[in-house]
Design a protein around this motif. Structure first.
Motif, mmCIF file in Angstrom:
data_model
loop_
_atom_site.group_PDB
_atom_site.id
_atom_site.type_symbol
_atom_site.label_atom_id
_atom_site.label_comp_id
_atom_site.label_asym_id
_atom_site.label_seq_id
_atom_site.Cartn_x
_atom_site.Cartn_y
_atom_site.Cartn_z
ATOM 1 N N ALA A 92 0.647 -1.192 -0.092
ATOM 2 C CA ALA A 92 -0.262 0.177 -0.016
ATOM 3 C C ALA A 92 0.793 1.194 0.054
ATOM 4 O O ALA A 92 0.445 2.492 -0.159
ATOM 5 N N ASP A 93 2.057 1.072 0.165
ATOM 6 C CA ASP A 93 2.831 2.397 0.560
ATOM 7 C C ASP A 93 3.551 2.785 -0.830
ATOM 8 O O ASP A 93 4.393 3.944 -0.987
ATOM 9 N N LEU A 94 2.993 2.259 -2.064
ATOM 10 C CA LEU A 94 3.473 2.805 -3.403
ATOM 11 C C LEU A 94 5.050 2.755 -3.550
ATOM 12 O O LEU A 94 5.525 3.060 -4.445
ATOM 13 N N GLY A 122 12.906 -7.047 14.237
ATOM 14 C CA GLY A 122 12.338 -8.196 14.764
ATOM 15 C C GLY A 122 11.298 -8.764 13.769
ATOM 16 O O GLY A 122 11.710 -10.122 13.534
ATOM 17 N N ARG A 123 10.676 -8.388 13.225
ATOM 18 C CA ARG A 123 9.784 -8.875 12.022
ATOM 19 C C ARG A 123 10.273 -9.557 10.752
ATOM 20 O O ARG A 123 10.089 -10.660 10.396
ATOM 21 N N MET A 124 11.434 -8.778 10.586
ATOM 22 C CA MET A 124 12.189 -9.280 9.252
ATOM 23 C C MET A 124 12.992 -10.370 9.679
ATOM 24 O O MET A 124 13.244 -11.368 8.894
ATOM 25 N N GLY A 153 15.669 4.658 -0.911
ATOM 26 C CA GLY A 153 15.139 5.060 0.178
ATOM 27 C C GLY A 153 15.171 3.939 1.533
ATOM 28 O O GLY A 153 14.325 3.960 2.229
ATOM 29 N N GLU A 154 16.011 3.027 0.934
ATOM 30 C CA GLU A 154 16.200 1.889 2.373
ATOM 31 C C GLU A 154 17.618 1.857 2.437
ATOM 32 O O GLU A 154 18.659 1.943 1.939
ATOM 33 N N SER A 155 17.728 1.792 3.866
ATOM 34 C CA SER A 155 19.058 1.809 4.547
ATOM 35 C C SER A 155 20.122 0.734 3.842
ATOM 36 O O SER A 155 19.453 -0.313 3.393
ATOM 37 N N ASP A 173 5.628 5.095 8.176
ATOM 38 C CA ASP A 173 7.052 4.266 8.364
ATOM 39 C C ASP A 173 6.772 2.806 7.948
ATOM 40 O O ASP A 173 5.408 2.254 8.200
ATOM 41 N N THR A 174 7.984 1.991 7.929
ATOM 42 C CA THR A 174 7.643 0.542 7.687
ATOM 43 C C THR A 174 7.057 -0.205 8.746
ATOM 44 O O THR A 174 7.406 0.365 9.787
ATOM 45 N N GLY A 175 6.357 -1.035 8.523
ATOM 46 C CA GLY A 175 5.746 -1.885 9.299
ATOM 47 C C GLY A 175 6.365 -3.028 9.737
ATOM 48 O O GLY A 175 6.442 -4.019 10.761
ATOM 49 N N TYR A 176 7.732 -3.247 9.029
ATOM 50 C CA TYR A 176 8.525 -4.352 9.276
ATOM 51 C C TYR A 176 9.816 -3.879 10.079
ATOM 52 O O TYR A 176 10.735 -3.501 9.452
ATOM 53 N N THR A 177 9.710 -4.182 11.370
ATOM 54 C CA THR A 177 10.763 -3.933 12.253
ATOM 55 C C THR A 177 11.760 -4.701 12.283
ATOM 56 O O THR A 177 11.567 -5.932 11.334
HETATM 57 N N1 UDP Z 1 1.775 -4.301 6.592
HETATM 58 C C1 UDP Z 1 0.478 -5.074 7.009
HETATM 59 N N2 UDP Z 1 0.813 -5.764 8.424
HETATM 60 C C2 UDP Z 1 2.200 -5.208 9.250
HETATM 61 C C3 UDP Z 1 3.070 -4.614 8.644
HETATM 62 C C4 UDP Z 1 2.968 -4.416 7.197
HETATM 63 O O1 UDP Z 1 -0.319 -5.351 6.275
HETATM 64 O O2 UDP Z 1 1.991 -5.820 10.226
HETATM 65 C C5 UDP Z 1 1.482 -3.951 5.151
HETATM 66 C C6 UDP Z 1 1.973 -2.415 4.798
HETATM 67 O O3 UDP Z 1 0.952 -1.768 5.040
HETATM 68 C C7 UDP Z 1 2.454 -2.537 3.272
HETATM 69 C C8 UDP Z 1 3.146 -3.806 3.136
HETATM 70 O O4 UDP Z 1 2.390 -4.642 4.333
HETATM 71 O O5 UDP Z 1 1.047 -2.246 2.623
HETATM 72 C C9 UDP Z 1 4.480 -3.931 3.480
HETATM 73 O O6 UDP Z 1 5.053 -3.221 4.282
HETATM 74 P P1 UDP Z 1 6.229 -2.263 4.650
HETATM 75 O O7 UDP Z 1 5.987 -1.038 3.615
HETATM 76 O O8 UDP Z 1 5.951 -1.685 6.122
HETATM 77 O O9 UDP Z 1 7.356 -3.296 4.462
HETATM 78 P P2 UDP Z 1 8.741 -2.661 3.669
HETATM 79 O O10 UDP Z 1 8.245 -2.247 2.536
HETATM 80 O O11 UDP Z 1 9.550 -1.622 4.622
HETATM 81 O O12 UDP Z 1 9.456 -4.180 3.592
#
Ligand code: UDP
Ligand code: MG
Length: 311
Positions: free
Chosen positions: A95-97, A210-212, A127-129, A204-208
């Motif tokens: 969802a974060d485009l 710990g979750r990764m 944009g990711e570390s 913010d990312t939902g992937y901390t």
């Molecule tokens: N998301 C979710 N539940 C969670 C964490 C993330 O549904 O507990 C969704 C979030 O809204 C996004 C997608 O999963 O649409 C990817 O998450 P995120 O962008 O945080 O991960 P990243 O791109 O940083 O790996």
């Protein structure tokens, strides 16, 4: 042909409207009617829900909202969306485009060429570390070395899959969802399209971390017994070395009659063997924990509410 687009959301209030706008123009410009958008609310704590409820569906674009009872995590949210999808083909998109909706027609093109799975492979990630990029890169390469399933590298969950793949996924009972691995396991004809991964639009990312790490462990334990083998093999090697040391100890005690003070070597071997034992028990624990999770047979997620947004 019907299309479903599954969008897991966790605190994405600022992204919902821009995402919808870009999805809609992609659908309209490429005549992808009828399409259903399935927003899965993974226990959002912000105003994302209101934002989804406020979206305006139109002829040929249905908007559905599935609210989970709490935050279950990204993989389970996507699974819930897949369970409820009805389309002949299903797109999974963040969802974060970070995954550009404009790529969907290209993915579908390859589907029409006869593929069952077309995933989007990132050429680079903005944009990711560097730490996240490096660990992801390292992890995917490690994973592909220790599994027999060809899990694609540098790939997230952004992809199109056919109905028969969705049906198989829905039948796979495991609770440790690692969709990109499960889909690779399923097989059929799979191909990919390359793209540049954008920055997260807002939030913010939902992937901390710990979750990764959790996801990485799920991926490894679901698709490889290699860590268990490492534990076994290091156990064998250590026993062999210990056996030689025992012989040597007896030899020096009774034949040479020299008794070394030997504190250092004793400490080293005790610590080393102790460390290997703990690591091995830990690895076994990771697998047993997952077995116990699967045995409990709890539902994977609970749905609080499910509705179609009316125009
Ligand atoms: N998301 C979710 N539940 C969670 C964490 C993330 O549904 O507990 C969704 C979030 O809204 C996004 C997608 O999963 O649409 C990817 O998450 P995120 O962008 O945080 O991960 P990243 O791109 O940083 O790996
Ligand atoms: Mg993201």
């Amino acid at each position: 042909m019907n299309l479903s687009i599954v969008i897991p959301i966790y605190n994405e209030e600022e992204n919902i409207q821009p995402l919808f706008d870009r999805l809609r123009s992609t659908i309209v410009e490429n005549n992808l009617f009828p399409t259903e958008l399935i927003f899965v609310d993974d226990g959002c704590k912000d105003r994302s829900l209101e934002k989804v409820r406020g979206l305006k569906p139109q002829e040929g674009i249905t908007i559905r909202l599935i609210e989970l009872s709490r935050n279950f995590g990204h993989q389970i949210a996507v699974t819930a969306g897949l369970d409820h999808s009805t389309g002949d083909h299903v797109v999974i998109i963040d969802a974060d485009l970070q995954d550009p909706p404009e790529l969907i027609p290209e993915l579908l093109q390859k589907i029409h060429e006869g593929n069952d799975v077309v995933y989007a492979r990132r050429r680079n990630r903005k944009g990711e570390s560097w730490l996240k990029r490096a660990t992801a890169k390292w992890f995917y390469r490690l994973l592909s070395r220790i599994t027999s399933v060809p899990i694609p590298v540098d790939t997230g969950d952004f992809r199109v899959i056919s109905r028969r793949v969705v049906n198989v996924l829905n039948q796979m009972p495991e609770r440790e969802k690692f969709l990109r691995g499960q889909i690779a396991w399923i097989g059929y004809d799979q191909t990919f399209v390359e793209y540049d991964r954008d920055e997260r639009l807002s939030g913010d990312t939902g992937y901390t971390w710990g979750r990764m790490i959790g996801l990485a462990l799920d991926g490894i334990t679901s698709f490889s017994n290699f860590p268990l083998k490492v534990a076994t093999i290091s156990g064998f090697i250590m026993s062999f070395v210990s056996f030689l040391l025992m012989l040597y100890a007896l030899y020096s005690r009774f034949i040479l009659k020299v008794y070394e003070p030997g504190w250092t070597s004793l400490m080293l071997s005790v610590l080393f063997i102790g460390g290997i034992q703990l690591v091995s028990i830990g690895i076994i624990g990771e697998y047993i924990g997952r077995i116990s999770n699967n045995v409990k047979q709890r539902p994977l997620y609970l749905i609080k509410d499910e509705k179609t947004i009316e125009p």
